[in-house]
Design a protein around this motif. Structure first.
Motif, mmCIF file in Angstrom:
data_model
loop_
_atom_site.group_PDB
_atom_site.id
_atom_site.type_symbol
_atom_site.label_atom_id
_atom_site.label_comp_id
_atom_site.label_asym_id
_atom_site.label_seq_id
_atom_site.Cartn_x
_atom_site.Cartn_y
_atom_site.Cartn_z
ATOM 1 N N VAL A 191 0.842 -1.227 -0.318
ATOM 2 C CA VAL A 191 0.105 0.249 0.036
ATOM 3 C C VAL A 191 0.861 0.920 0.344
ATOM 4 C CG1 VAL A 191 -1.578 1.209 1.615
ATOM 5 C CG2 VAL A 191 -1.675 -1.404 1.040
ATOM 6 N N VAL A 192 1.671 1.216 0.797
ATOM 7 C CA VAL A 192 2.997 2.489 1.021
ATOM 8 C C VAL A 192 3.622 2.259 -0.363
ATOM 9 C CG1 VAL A 192 4.957 3.282 2.411
ATOM 10 C CG2 VAL A 192 3.354 2.185 3.399
ATOM 11 N N ARG A 193 3.952 1.543 -0.801
ATOM 12 C CA ARG A 193 4.234 1.392 -1.969
ATOM 13 C C ARG A 193 3.646 1.966 -3.060
ATOM 14 N NH1 ARG A 193 6.297 -3.454 -2.351
ATOM 15 N NH2 ARG A 193 7.681 -3.198 -1.944
ATOM 16 N N ARG A 194 2.398 1.570 -3.173
ATOM 17 C CA ARG A 194 1.733 1.950 -4.574
ATOM 18 C C ARG A 194 1.134 3.851 -4.026
ATOM 19 N NH1 ARG A 194 -2.746 -2.247 -5.933
ATOM 20 N NH2 ARG A 194 -3.719 -0.319 -7.044
ATOM 21 N N ILE A 195 0.889 3.628 -3.302
ATOM 22 C CA ILE A 195 0.646 5.231 -2.905
ATOM 23 C C ILE A 195 1.812 5.978 -3.573
ATOM 24 C CG2 ILE A 195 0.558 7.538 -1.185
ATOM 25 C CD1 ILE A 195 -0.872 5.249 0.815
ATOM 26 N N ASN A 196 2.708 5.883 -3.197
ATOM 27 C CA ASN A 196 4.534 6.783 -3.228
ATOM 28 C C ASN A 196 4.087 7.065 -5.005
ATOM 29 O OD1 ASN A 196 5.706 7.951 -1.165
ATOM 30 N ND2 ASN A 196 5.042 6.227 -0.138
ATOM 31 N N ALA A 197 3.996 5.281 -5.556
ATOM 32 C CA ALA A 197 4.080 5.598 -6.646
ATOM 33 C C ALA A 197 2.539 6.703 -7.764
ATOM 34 C CB ALA A 197 3.673 4.209 -8.035
ATOM 35 N N LEU A 198 1.593 6.803 -7.016
ATOM 36 C CA LEU A 198 0.656 7.237 -7.664
ATOM 37 C C LEU A 198 1.172 8.872 -8.442
ATOM 38 C CD1 LEU A 198 -1.895 7.241 -4.727
ATOM 39 C CD2 LEU A 198 -2.231 6.146 -6.931
ATOM 40 N N PRO A 199 0.735 9.784 -9.570
ATOM 41 C CA PRO A 199 0.644 11.176 -9.579
ATOM 42 C C PRO A 199 0.997 11.898 -8.255
ATOM 43 C CG PRO A 199 -0.798 9.892 -10.851
ATOM 44 C CD PRO A 199 -0.219 9.061 -9.633
ATOM 45 N N ARG A 200 1.679 12.950 -8.296
ATOM 46 C CA ARG A 200 1.943 13.812 -7.295
ATOM 47 C C ARG A 200 1.894 13.297 -5.980
ATOM 48 N NH1 ARG A 200 -1.575 19.130 -8.624
ATOM 49 N NH2 ARG A 200 -3.430 17.553 -8.939
ATOM 50 N N PRO A 201 2.836 12.070 -5.575
ATOM 51 C CA PRO A 201 2.875 10.908 -4.285
ATOM 52 C C PRO A 201 2.202 12.264 -2.997
ATOM 53 C CG PRO A 201 4.808 11.095 -5.122
ATOM 54 C CD PRO A 201 4.024 11.811 -6.071
ATOM 55 N N PRO A 202 1.960 11.866 -2.172
ATOM 56 C CA PRO A 202 1.614 12.590 -0.943
ATOM 57 C C PRO A 202 2.983 11.855 0.213
ATOM 58 C CG PRO A 202 -0.015 10.962 -0.364
ATOM 59 C CD PRO A 202 0.301 10.719 -2.265
ATOM 60 N N ARG A 203 3.270 12.967 1.426
ATOM 61 C CA ARG A 203 3.693 12.136 2.676
ATOM 62 C C ARG A 203 2.751 11.275 3.156
ATOM 63 N NH1 ARG A 203 4.352 17.573 2.783
ATOM 64 N NH2 ARG A 203 3.329 17.788 4.917
ATOM 65 N N VAL A 204 3.705 10.423 3.102
ATOM 66 C CA VAL A 204 2.823 8.950 3.902
ATOM 67 C C VAL A 204 4.148 8.459 5.282
ATOM 68 C CG1 VAL A 204 2.151 6.545 3.591
ATOM 69 C CG2 VAL A 204 2.999 7.593 1.589
ATOM 70 N N SER A 205 2.671 8.906 6.252
ATOM 71 C CA SER A 205 3.176 8.287 7.330
ATOM 72 C C SER A 205 2.224 7.339 7.938
ATOM 73 C CB SER A 205 3.302 9.577 8.646
ATOM 74 O OG SER A 205 2.318 9.446 8.503
ATOM 75 N N ILE A 206 2.756 6.559 9.016
ATOM 76 C CA ILE A 206 1.919 5.437 9.850
ATOM 77 C C ILE A 206 1.596 6.128 11.569
ATOM 78 C CG2 ILE A 206 3.598 3.232 10.531
ATOM 79 C CD1 ILE A 206 2.024 1.592 8.425
ATOM 80 N N THR A 207 0.700 5.586 11.797
ATOM 81 C CA THR A 207 0.344 5.409 13.449
ATOM 82 C C THR A 207 0.256 3.980 13.827
ATOM 83 O OG1 THR A 207 -0.264 7.630 13.257
ATOM 84 C CG2 THR A 207 -0.911 6.137 15.068
ATOM 85 N N THR A 208 1.323 3.134 14.435
ATOM 86 C CA THR A 208 1.226 1.523 14.748
ATOM 87 C C THR A 208 1.023 1.095 16.381
ATOM 88 O OG1 THR A 208 2.323 -0.035 14.111
ATOM 89 C CG2 THR A 208 3.679 1.548 13.921
ATOM 90 N N ASN A 209 0.875 0.394 16.346
ATOM 91 C CA ASN A 209 2.191 -0.056 18.131
ATOM 92 C C ASN A 209 2.841 -0.735 17.979
ATOM 93 O OD1 ASN A 209 0.816 -2.991 17.168
ATOM 94 N ND2 ASN A 209 -0.896 -2.881 17.984
ATOM 95 N N GLY A 210 3.152 -0.734 16.877
ATOM 96 C CA GLY A 210 4.966 -1.074 16.358
ATOM 97 C C GLY A 210 5.217 -2.370 16.719
#
Ligand SMILES: C[S@@+](CC[C@H](N)C(=O)[O-])C[C@H]1O[C@@H](n2cnc3c(N)ncnc32)[C@H](O)[C@@H]1O
Length: 337
Positions: free
Chosen positions: A85-104
């Motif tokens: 999912v992260v990879r595909r978001i970064n491959a979109l035109p004009r990719p946004p900054r991507v971060s994640i909230t996780t329990n780790g």
């Protein structure tokens, strides 16, 4: 800094750039303030957006001005294709900054792959440094896994590593100072979040909530705190610790609401758009994505239209402090925190 103007402007002039995307409502912990230990009211799998559907929504949202995507849940890393999912978001035109909230819990295994896929940074939730308390607060004996996840995030360069903590009276409210000491030692950027009325059990009670003021008072016994002047749309009020440059943040959604600068929208894992964490209404995007009578361009137009309808319907504030406030029907885990 954004490269294009947002068209997602509400009736109060607030522009929206930040989309919180829930990848799943499932979670590997049962934090007492979020989910009862025996919670079983999961969203049926068939209702969860596929990754293709999610990319379609994101394509439109980015086109309209979203430039920041935060993946959350539930526990987002429970989604089997989270890295993809992260990879595909970064491959979109004009990719946004991507971060994640996780329990780790899965970060030790995945931090490197997430960074390579284009993840910019992580927020990791950790409410206590004490193993027995962790067990009690989450119903799982996994403190060591969270700490390993924190170390992996740092080693992978997912900086800054932010740590989110919720304090509860008589449970872990004596840990504000030790948590901040540990954060300073480890290079974590710690933020305390006021407990909000979003638990599945409906047990939230204002009187038994640790407020920003109490946290600041407590921290001030051990540290010199001075406000960081610029806040912008960030939920956290930041304070320099002992003159800085290290900071500590307080997210005081209940006692010091920051709705006037809100630039956030939320997409649930089952494709419902929410204009506020506390909204009682949602806008159904899944129905558009799955309408058999729509071709792709009609789907894009439909999503665009609903995105704007949702933004236009956004209220000035979350209303928690209104006597008529009613908790949203979905708990935090199903909205995406
Ligand atoms: C719902 S979790 C989802 C992401 C991920 N599972 C995690 O643990 O970070 C996101 C954040 O919401 C916080 N949270 C959950 N319920 C809350 C509540 N009732 N009030 C305040 N924060 C809450 C958690 O502590 C966590 O930092």
């Amino acid at each position: 800094m954004s490269t294009h103007e947002t068209r997602l402007v509400d009736t109060f002039g607030r522009g929206h750039r930040d989309l919180r995307v829930s990848l799943t409502d499932r979670c590997s912990l049962r934090c007492t303030y979020c989910m009862p230990a025996d919670f079983a009211d999961w969203i049926p799998s068939a209702e969860l957006l596929t990754t293709d559907e999610l990319m379609t929504v994101l394509e439109v949202a980015i086109d309209e001005g979203i430039d920041e995507v935060r993946l959350t849940g539930g526990e987002p890393l429970l989604r089997p294709d989270a890295v993809d999912v992260v990879r595909r978001i970064n491959a979109l035109p004009r990719p946004p900054r991507v971060s994640i909230t996780t329990n780790g819990l899965r970060l030790a295994a995945q931090a490197g792959a997430l960074r390579d896929a284009g993840l910019e940074r992580v927020n990791i939730s950790l409410d206590t440094l004490d193993r027995e308390r962790f067990k009690k607060m989450t119903h799982r004996d996994r403190l060591d896994d969270v700490l390993a996840g924190l170390a992996a995030a740092k080693a992978a360069g997912l900086a800054p590593v932010k740590v989110n903590a919720v304090l509860m009276p008589g449970v872990n409210d004596d840990e504000a100072v030790p948590m901040l000491r540990r954060a300073l030692d480890e290079g974590w950027r710690l933020r305390f979040i006021e407990q909000m009325p979003l638990d599945a059990g409906g047990l939230w009670n204002r009187a038994s909530m640790i407020s920003a003021e109490q946290i600041l008072e407590n921290l001030s016994t051990a540290f010199d705190l001075t406000p960081v002047p610029v806040r912008g749309s960030a939920p956290a009020e930041e304070f320099f610790v002992n003159g800085g440059p290290e900071t500590v943040g307080i997210i005081a959604s209940v006692t010091r609401p920051f709705c006037g600068n809100c630039d956030r929208m939320r997409l649930t894992a089952d494709g419902q758009l929410r204009n506020c964490l506390f909204a009682r209404d949602e806008t159904d995007l899944r129905a558009i994505l799955r309408d058999p009578d729509f071709d792709h361009s009609q789907v894009l137009d439909g999503i665009r239209e609903r995105l704007h309808l949702s933004v236009a319907a956004k209220l000035p504030g979350h209303g928690i402090n209104d006597p008529a406030f009613i908790q949203p029907p979905r708990p935090m885990s199903a909205i995406g925190g």
